[in-house]
Design a protein around this motif. Structure first.
Motif, PDB file in Angstrom:
ATOM      1  N   ALA A  88      31.385  65.948  17.699  1.00 57.10           N
ATOM      2  CA  ALA A  88      31.137  66.108  18.952  1.00 57.10           C
ATOM      3  C   ALA A  88      29.436  65.364  20.596  1.00 57.10           C
ATOM      4  N   VAL A  89      28.186  66.335  19.376  1.00 58.28           N
ATOM      5  CA  VAL A  89      27.498  66.102  19.910  1.00 58.28           C
ATOM      6  C   VAL A  89      26.620  65.363  18.967  1.00 58.28           C
ATOM      7  N   ALA A  90      26.932  64.229  17.924  1.00 52.25           N
ATOM      8  CA  ALA A  90      26.097  63.900  17.439  1.00 52.25           C
ATOM      9  C   ALA A  90      25.334  62.652  17.996  1.00 52.25           C
ATOM     10  N   PRO A  91      26.236  61.717  18.602  1.00 54.92           N
ATOM     11  CA  PRO A  91      25.472  61.051  19.586  1.00 54.92           C
ATOM     12  C   PRO A  91      24.619  61.074  20.252  1.00 54.92           C
ATOM     13  N   ILE A  92      24.339  61.879  20.498  1.00 52.16           N
ATOM     14  CA  ILE A  92      23.217  62.600  21.460  1.00 52.16           C
ATOM     15  C   ILE A  92      22.364  63.536  21.073  1.00 52.16           C
ATOM     16  N   VAL A  93      22.385  63.886  20.304  1.00 51.30           N
ATOM     17  CA  VAL A  93      21.508  64.582  18.980  1.00 51.30           C
ATOM     18  C   VAL A  93      20.989  63.720  18.459  1.00 51.30           C
ATOM     19  N   GLN A 110      19.902  59.926  37.081  1.00 48.69           N
ATOM     20  CA  GLN A 110      21.009  58.834  37.507  1.00 48.69           C
ATOM     21  C   GLN A 110      20.356  57.440  37.055  1.00 48.69           C
ATOM     22  N   TYR A 111      18.909  57.538  36.865  1.00 49.67           N
ATOM     23  CA  TYR A 111      19.020  56.159  35.220  1.00 49.67           C
ATOM     24  C   TYR A 111      18.828  56.416  34.366  1.00 49.67           C
ATOM     25  N   ASN A 112      18.393  58.012  33.578  1.00 44.52           N
ATOM     26  CA  ASN A 112      18.931  58.076  32.813  1.00 44.52           C
ATOM     27  C   ASN A 112      20.503  57.790  32.328  1.00 44.52           C
ATOM     28  N   LEU A 113      21.281  58.540  32.949  1.00 42.96           N
ATOM     29  CA  LEU A 113      22.737  59.117  32.657  1.00 42.96           C
ATOM     30  C   LEU A 113      23.153  57.365  31.931  1.00 42.96           C
ATOM     31  N   HIS A 114      22.887  56.377  33.514  1.00 42.35           N
ATOM     32  CA  HIS A 114      22.904  54.743  33.224  1.00 42.35           C
ATOM     33  C   HIS A 114      22.348  54.082  32.140  1.00 42.35           C
ATOM     34  N   MET A 115      21.275  54.758  31.723  1.00 43.86           N
ATOM     35  CA  MET A 115      20.687  54.252  30.706  1.00 43.86           C
ATOM     36  C   MET A 115      21.603  54.262  29.079  1.00 43.86           C
ATOM     37  N   LEU A 116      21.357  55.858  29.121  1.00 40.30           N
ATOM     38  CA  LEU A 116      22.422  55.959  28.132  1.00 40.30           C
ATOM     39  C   LEU A 116      23.646  55.256  27.686  1.00 40.30           C
ATOM     40  N   GLU A 118      24.713  52.571  29.073  1.00 41.14           N
ATOM     41  CA  GLU A 118      24.948  51.074  29.091  1.00 41.14           C
ATOM     42  C   GLU A 118      23.955  50.848  26.712  1.00 41.14           C
ATOM     43  N   ARG A 119      22.865  52.153  27.143  1.00 40.86           N
ATOM     44  CA  ARG A 119      21.924  51.177  25.664  1.00 40.86           C
ATOM     45  C   ARG A 119      23.131  51.639  24.400  1.00 40.86           C
ATOM     46  N   HIS A 120      23.529  53.038  24.688  1.00 43.11           N
ATOM     47  CA  HIS A 120      23.793  53.941  23.922  1.00 43.11           C
ATOM     48  C   HIS A 120      24.556  54.492  23.571  1.00 43.11           C
ATOM     49  N   GLN A 121      25.849  54.347  24.217  1.00 43.32           N
ATOM     50  CA  GLN A 121      26.640  54.814  24.461  1.00 43.32           C
ATOM     51  C   GLN A 121      27.449  56.082  24.511  1.00 43.32           C
ATOM     52  N   ILE A 122      26.240  56.751  25.233  1.00 41.50           N
ATOM     53  CA  ILE A 122      26.357  58.183  24.774  1.00 41.50           C
ATOM     54  C   ILE A 122      26.672  58.493  26.856  1.00 41.50           C
ATOM     55  N   GLY A 123      28.076  59.212  27.050  1.00 42.58           N
ATOM     56  CA  GLY A 123      28.970  59.368  28.519  1.00 42.58           C
ATOM     57  C   GLY A 123      28.883  60.462  29.027  1.00 42.58           C
ATOM     58  N   GLN A 126      29.622  63.227  25.431  1.00 36.31           N
ATOM     59  CA  GLN A 126      28.636  63.739  25.352  1.00 36.31           C
ATOM     60  C   GLN A 126      28.072  65.083  25.862  1.00 36.31           C
ATOM     61  N   ILE A 127      27.455  64.379  27.105  1.00 34.22           N
ATOM     62  CA  ILE A 127      26.632  65.498  27.718  1.00 34.22           C
ATOM     63  C   ILE A 127      27.241  66.684  27.553  1.00 34.22           C
ATOM     64  N   GLU A 128      28.544  67.081  28.537  1.00 37.63           N
ATOM     65  CA  GLU A 128      28.895  68.304  28.416  1.00 37.63           C
ATOM     66  C   GLU A 128      29.500  68.947  26.895  1.00 37.63           C
ATOM     67  N   ALA A 129      29.271  68.216  25.985  1.00 31.28           N
ATOM     68  CA  ALA A 129      29.453  68.806  24.743  1.00 31.28           C
ATOM     69  C   ALA A 129      27.258  69.251  23.948  1.00 31.28           C
TER      70      ALA A 129
END
Length: 249
Positions: A88-93, A110-116, A118-123, A126-129
């Motif tokens: 579950a955590v592989a993309p963000i790690v 908020q910028y970081n959340l939006h950027m992740l 939009e650019r990396h499909q990390i929502g 994944q952050i909760e994971a």
């Protein structure tokens, strides 16, 4: 010495991981028989994911290579859960493991959340994971990994209560690794958060948090080279004195 020891009384109110070094200390000082300490460690580890450590202690205690079936089953559960969290955590790690990608992060969460997203499909999932993975690593006794992931999680977290929980975990991990300078920095950061006007919890919870902070700080101040000054500065601050007076009123 054993009749004056308060470990059994206070251990019920402490994080099990923080009780382990206390048991190590008692064992080194010979306050209790080794067999009693080992049995105590096994009971304590039952509330953690440190199954391999518990198995090793069981083998040492009983002089055997065999372990109870419930320990074997518990180990399988821990390994299965760990694998699920790793997936579950592989993309963000993977993102956080790249210095070039980490440079994309800004102070604006908020910028970081939006950027992740939009650019990396990390929502959010994944952050909760990442939080769950860091917490699981801590429960497994992997304190260094837990500390790193909790720091990274706090850089992305927008939930104040969750961020506070992550900071408590980071403090505990640094204490257990005996990183006293870093632990004191985390202690000060945690105190600022608890004392801040933005502390969203109730006054009772704020009181409890301050008292727990004072208790956890003892691990640091009894080991830090500047601990004597640190404990005086903390315990004689107005907010801490007021909390002690309320607790004993």
């Amino acid at each position: 010495m054993a009749e004056h020891d308060l470990t059994a009384s206070v251990a019920a109110w402490m994080d099990p991981h923080l009780v382990l070094p206390v048991l190590e200390f008692l064992q080194e000082r010979g306050v209790y028989a080794d067999e009693e300490i080992l049995r105590g460690k096994i009971r304590l580890l039952g509330g953690t994911n440190m199954v391999d450590y518990a198995m090793d202690i069981h083998k040492s205690l009983h002089g055997t290579d065999d372990v109870p079936a419930d320990m074997v089953a518990r180990r399988s559960e821990v390994v299965e859960r760990l694998r699920a969290l790793q997936e579950a955590v592989a993309p963000i790690v993977a993102f956080l493991s790249s210095p070039q990608l980490v440079q994309e992060l800004h102070a604006d969460k908020q910028y970081n959340l939006h950027m992740l997203q939009e650019r990396h499909q990390i929502g959010p999932d994944q952050i909760e994971a990442l939080y769950q993975y860091a917490k699981f690593q801590y429960e497994c006794g992997m304190y260094s990994d837990a500390a790193d992931f909790l720091s990274q999680y706090r850089a992305l977290c927008t939930n104040s209560e969750r961020s506070l929980s992550a900071l408590w975990g980071k403090l505990a991990a640094e204490i257990l690794m005996q990183n006293w300078d870093v632990a004191q920095e985390e202690l000060n950061r945690l105190k600022e958060m608890i004392d801040s006007s933005s502390f969203t919890s109730s006054p009772v919870n704020q009181l409890h948090s301050r008292i727990w902070l004072m208790h956890w700080s003892l691990f640091i101040f009894f080991n830090h080279e500047n601990g004597r000054n640190g404990i005086i500065d903390l315990f004689f601050q107005d907010s801490c004195c007021e909390q002690e007076e309320k607790e004993h009123a």
